[in-house]
Design an enzyme around this catalytic site. Sequence first.
Site, short mmCIF file in Angstrom:
data_model
loop_
_atom_site.label_atom_id
_atom_site.label_comp_id
_atom_site.label_asym_id
_atom_site.label_seq_id
_atom_site.Cartn_x
_atom_site.Cartn_y
_atom_site.Cartn_z
CE LYS A 134 -7.38 -0.37 6.16
NZ LYS A 134 -8.10 0.11 4.99
CD GLN A 153 -6.92 -4.60 4.09
OE1 GLN A 153 -7.88 -5.25 4.52
NE2 GLN A 153 -7.08 -3.38 3.60
CG ASP A 191 0.49 -2.43 6.08
OD1 ASP A 191 -0.48 -2.59 6.85
OD2 ASP A 191 0.42 -1.80 5.02
CG HIS A 209 -1.90 0.98 1.38
ND1 HIS A 209 -1.64 2.25 1.80
CD2 HIS A 209 -3.24 0.93 1.14
CE1 HIS A 209 -2.78 2.95 1.82
NE2 HIS A 209 -3.76 2.17 1.42
CB CYS A 240 -3.77 3.25 -1.57
SG CYS A 240 -5.02 4.47 -1.24
N1 7TS Z 1 -1.89 -0.82 4.58
C1 7TS Z 1 -2.78 -1.60 3.96
C2 7TS Z 1 -2.41 -2.99 3.59
C3 7TS Z 1 -4.05 -1.11 3.68
O1 7TS Z 1 -4.94 -1.89 3.08
C4 7TS Z 1 -4.39 0.22 4.07
C5 7TS Z 1 -5.71 0.83 3.74
C6 7TS Z 1 -3.43 0.96 4.74
C7 7TS Z 1 -2.18 0.42 4.96
C8 7TS Z 1 -3.69 2.35 5.23
O2 7TS Z 1 -4.54 2.32 6.31
P1 7TS Z 1 -5.05 3.68 7.00
O3 7TS Z 1 -6.09 3.22 7.95
O4 7TS Z 1 -3.89 4.31 7.63
O5 7TS Z 1 -5.60 4.50 5.89
N2 7TS Z 1 -6.33 0.23 2.66
C9 7TS Z 1 -7.41 0.68 1.98
C10 7TS Z 1 -7.98 -0.03 0.95
O6 7TS Z 1 -7.62 -1.12 0.55
N3 7TS Z 1 -9.03 0.67 0.48
O7 7TS Z 1 -9.13 1.80 1.17
C11 7TS Z 1 -8.12 1.82 2.10
#
Ligand code: 7TS
Length: 406
Positions: free
Chosen positions: A224, A201, A198, A121, A361
Amino acid sequence: MDVKAVRDEFPILHQEVNGHPLVYLDSSATSQKPVKVIEKLDEYYRGYNSNVHRGVHTLGTKATDEYEGAREKVRRFINASSTQEVIFTRGTTTAINTVAASYGRENLSEGDEIVITPMEHHSNIIPWQQVAKETGATLKYMPLQPDGTIDLNDAREIITDDTKIVAIMHVSNVLGTINPVKEIAQIAHQHGAVMLVDGAQSVPHMSIDVQDLDADFYAFSGHKMCGPTGIGVLYGKKSLLNEMEPVEYGGEMIDFVNLYDSTWKELPWKFEGGTPIIAGAVGLGAAIDFLTDIGLDEIKAHEQKLADYAMQQMEKIEGMQIYGPKERAGLVTFNLSDVHPHDLATVLDAEGIAVRAGHHCAQPLMRWLEVSATARASFYLYNTEEEIDRLVEGLQTTKEYFGDVF
Ligand code: 7TS
């Protein structure tokens, strides 16, 4: 797992969108929130909203107990050895940026290497690009297999004594690949490098034990995993965090402040400058209780069943291209012939079906896949096979709508 009972816990799911019962298949972007979490936030704001770690008044004490209680829930949830290793952040992005800005800046210099993968990401790419530019370190990419998995031989080849940081996602938000992070951490450690995972997910969908994985840093987001937005976690090994400089300076994180110099509080508060994300943390604690009551193994098994069923049904559709390996987490990323994913998502939305379309992203991964965008259906504990049937029907409608491209 009684999915109907689970669905009853999520008020938002029981509505019509564009004249159809909502089918929410975008939990990888953000999950929906159960009543328990909504009520916890309500209880916090109605009952004991107050700043933490400051006054001695009753509300402040209650807010502090709840905030620190949530930290203990996170600790147990990921099996960290101490609450000192659990830092509340705004989310995964902030957690990774904190490590890059602190550990990265302090420990990297010319000749050092950072190893990531093309499936990351953006939030696990750009902080490393920036710190590489600042320090003169080199950013290197571990190659991917054609099915979007990592071959450990490639990991063994690219991680060397020059590697100082390995930063890899546990589960891909696009391909659904579940990466062998425990094995990669072992390789990193053999070369004296630290491993950041990371977990955006993975933590919402499977049981995580940071000590078993031997991750040095592990980042994830509350929103999430049924928690509120604006809260996340940076787990870090105490020995590393103790040596690291804070990234934000101000209230809450200090011990003594003199005119020209100051000292920091001990872990984890050293990294929590300013009024912390109190309501967010308290809400995350409620989300952890909710997920733990159901059981992460049950949730994982349910999502696995949904992903298998979705793959089976979707593969039958003419013009369907599904990306990623056979063994995957609970999401399916795809393209349908030459229909642009945004058009596809718009037709599905008219049917009340929410999917994500775009680059997710992960622009380097889109280039690796040789596409500009994809559609993605992602599942969570509240989704059902009937909803996947609705998705498949929606995809058939899309085909009829854009018939000329087939
Ligand atoms: N890493 C992964 C693997 C992600 O899927 C996401 C967000 C992030 C980091 C960033 O997370 P945040 O909460 O700091 O924004 N992924 C997604 C997605 O797949 N669709 O919208 C956001």
